[in-house]
Design a protein around this motif. Structure first.
Motif: not given
Length: 633
Positions: A470, A472, A475
């Motif tokens: 979940h 990116s 991230e």
């Protein structure tokens, strides 16, 4: 005439009781009368001191500096009399305090954080608004409304300037409840305005010898004694030394022998330490650090405090303790981070290169107001407790049994101290010889599983299991960088480097507005689509509830789930997460939320992910502890 006769008999009876107490108290009973005549104690304080002497209730505590275990020693000695004086000043401080409810008071308009203090805090917020947010004006106003006992301090001339009181993000009205005993003369301050005279009077009445008085004066001149209570407590500590020195010296010699056998002290250094121990004055554990083979004490007052000068100087000291450390390209950079309210944190990033790898660590060094000014300009913040974490990561990368520790000693600025810093390289077994006092020695993990290579392998495992599905790419990259920075001590610490991975809370987060709706949003965001509730109902509301329970509910898979949650101060009701997990099970969801991080965290996992992690990393679901037995984070 009859009334005068009764009054005379009463006075004679009171005098007889006082004289009986004085006679039964032994040869030190004169101290009570001398303290009364010197204007330290009032009559009630003198009588209480005599009563305790008579019943052998005077005592002082002998504290082991390593274990922090205290043993009460009863008897009427100069040390126990001084300890009573310290207690009397502490009780007097409560006696003279205004009648303000005990709680941390927030800035005007901010919501209170518990049901019990709601009314008091709302009243405070309204009053503060009346004074335009001027807490000093509100203090003066409230003092004007107080009884006479709360104004005693205002009438006492300041013989000593009041020391800096530090700073706080809260208004200065967070005051303990009243109810202390009135045992101190009303000509004597408890705020520090008469602390020099108090030390002088203690010597004049015979409670201090010349050596103790000189050391007490040095503490006053250095600014390490803020008020009269601290003067008396320090005096008691100094005067109990002769009575406890022999036992303490024998115990310390046994401890030093253990340090020598463990390789921390050489025989020559142990003999030198013993030779340099002054009569009746044991070396503190902090002082012992300076005698260790791989330890030293840094005088921070001789080091420039700007981060760009402070941390390179400490790295040079650390390099002397870790001969294998050959670092290059050392950089120290600073930044500012918004902490909310009126504060910004000054962050420091230390990066260096060693053995082909770049190490970096970012931490909070100090705080600044929003206008950039220092909230406590008279005190240096001192080194951060985290500045050496990358050095310990380097040691873990070498699979070394050593870690670098910081040793602290209190001073006028803080319980950790910012005038001197100890550095000590040692193994986990050596660390255990120093006791568990966290204020003295830092806590470090000796778990080499969290080396750079180990963390890289863990991140590959987490990605392969789909835990980052979940997130990116940006991230994941930021999380990887944070996980490899500094030193990590647990699997939970590594996962916390990534957003929406763990939900961690101590349970005291039931604060408005709508805390259970916020919980549902956070859990949904970290569930990788596994928990997607709609029509969330949070009966907690925008303010604190006045009912004993509140409704909580949501819709999942077309079915409505409801529960009544208990309202208990700011504690979250665990039934909320139990309801969420029940819904996930009934809806045959891909996974559920599992307890982790010592029961204070939640992680969403599929059965396959849980089985793999529980088998390979059971510590994630248990309490991670360091080598002293304390929680590792």
């Amino acid at each position: 005439m009859k009334a005068l006769l009764i009054l005379g008999l009463a006075l004679l009876l009171a005098a007889g009781v006082w004289w009986t107490g004085k006679r039964n108290a032994g040869p030190n009973a004169d101290f009570a009368e001398k303290l009364y005549r010197a204007g330290v104690l009032n009559a009630a304080g003198r009588d209480e001191l005599l009563r305790r002497m008579q019943h052998n209730e005077l005592k002082y505590e002998r504290t082991d500096p390593l274990t922090q275990n205290s043993q009460e020693v009863f008897g009427t000695t100069r040390a126990s009399v001084l300890n009573f004086c310290a207690e009397a000043f502490q009780a007097e401080s409560a006696y003279r305090m205004p009648d303000v409810a005990s709680s941390d008071l927030f800035i005007a308009g901010q919501a209170p954080d518990s049901e019990e203090s709601r009314a008091a805090r709302q009243e405070f917020a309204q009053e503060l608004k009346r004074f335009g947010g001027d807490t000093s004006a509100l203090v003066r106003y409230r003092f004007d409304q107080q009884p006479a006992r709360c104004k005693i301090e205002q009438a006492i001339p300041a013989e000593d300037s009041l020391p800096p009181g530090g700073w706080t993000i809260y208004p200065p009205l967070s005051i303990a409840p009243t109810g202390g005993q009135h045992w101190i003369s009303e000509r004597r301050s408890v705020w520090g305005k008469t602390r020099t005279r108090t030390a002088r009077d203690l010597q004049a009445v015979g409670l201090l010898d010349a050596a103790a008085y000189r050391e007490l004066q040095q503490g006053l001149q250095r600014g390490t004694l803020f008020n009269e209570m601290q003067v008396c407590q320090r005096a008691a500590d100094l005067m109990q030394r002769p009575e406890t020195f022999a036992q303490g010296f024998a115990e310390q010699q046994q401890w030093l022998q253990k340090l020598e056998r463990a390789g921390l002290l050489s025989a020559a250094q142990r003999r030198r330490l013993t030779r340099e121990t002054r009569p009746n004055q044991l070396k503190s554990p902090f002082d012992v650090v300076g005698y260790c083979e791989h330890g030293r004490i840094v005088d921070l007052r001789a080091v420039e405090q700007a981060p760009q000068q402070l941390y390179p100087a400490l790295f040079r000291q650390a390099q002397a303790l870790l001969p294998a450390l050959h670092y290059t390209d050392l950089h120290v950079t600073t930044g500012l981070k918004d902490e909310g309210l009126a504060l910004l944190s000054q962050t420091v990033t230390i990066s260096f290169r060693a053995e082909g790898r770049r190490y970096a660590n970012t931490f909070v060094h100090s705080y600044r107001r929003r206008d950039g000014s220092d909230p406590n300009p008279e005190a240096d913040p001192g080194p951060s407790e985290e500045f050496h974490q990358s050095l310990n990561r380097w040691l873990a990368d070498r699979n070394s049994p050593l870690r670098l520790y910081q040793a602290h000693t209190p001073d006028a600025q803080s319980v950790y101290g910012s005038e001197r810093l100890g550095l000590l390289a040692m193994t986990a077994a050596q660390r255990r010889l120093w006791g568990t006092n966290g204020y003295f020695l830092s806590q470090e993990s000796h778990d080499n599983r969290f080396s750079s290579a180990g963390v890289e392998q863990l991140l590959a495992t987490y990605q392969a299991l789909g835990l980052f599905a979940h997130l990116s790419p940006a991230e994941i990259a930021r999380g990887r960088r944070d996980a490899l920075a500094g030193q990590k001590a647990s699997f939970a610490e590594i996962l916390l480097c990534f957003p929406r991975m763990l939900y961690v809370s101590d349970g005291e987060t039931a604060n408005p507005p709508y805390p259970y709706a916020a919980l549902a949003r956070e859990l949904a965001a970290m569930s990788r689509g596994g928990f997607a509730p709609t029509q969330v109902q949070d009966g907690f509301g925008p303010d604190y509830p006045t009912t004993a329970t509140v409704p909580f509910g949501f819709t999942l898979g077309g079915q409505r789930y409801r529960a009544q949650l208990a309202v208990k101060s700011d504690w979250m009701d665990p039934k909320a997460t139990e309801l969420i997990n029940r819904a996930l099970q009934e809806q045959h969801a891909a996974g559920q939320f599992y307890d982790c991080a010592d029961g204070e965290g939640l992680i969403f996992l599929t059965p396959r992910q849980y089985e793999a992690l529980h088998q390979a990393q059971p510590d994630l679901f248990e309490t991670p502890r360091d080598d002293t037995g304390e929680p590792a984070f």
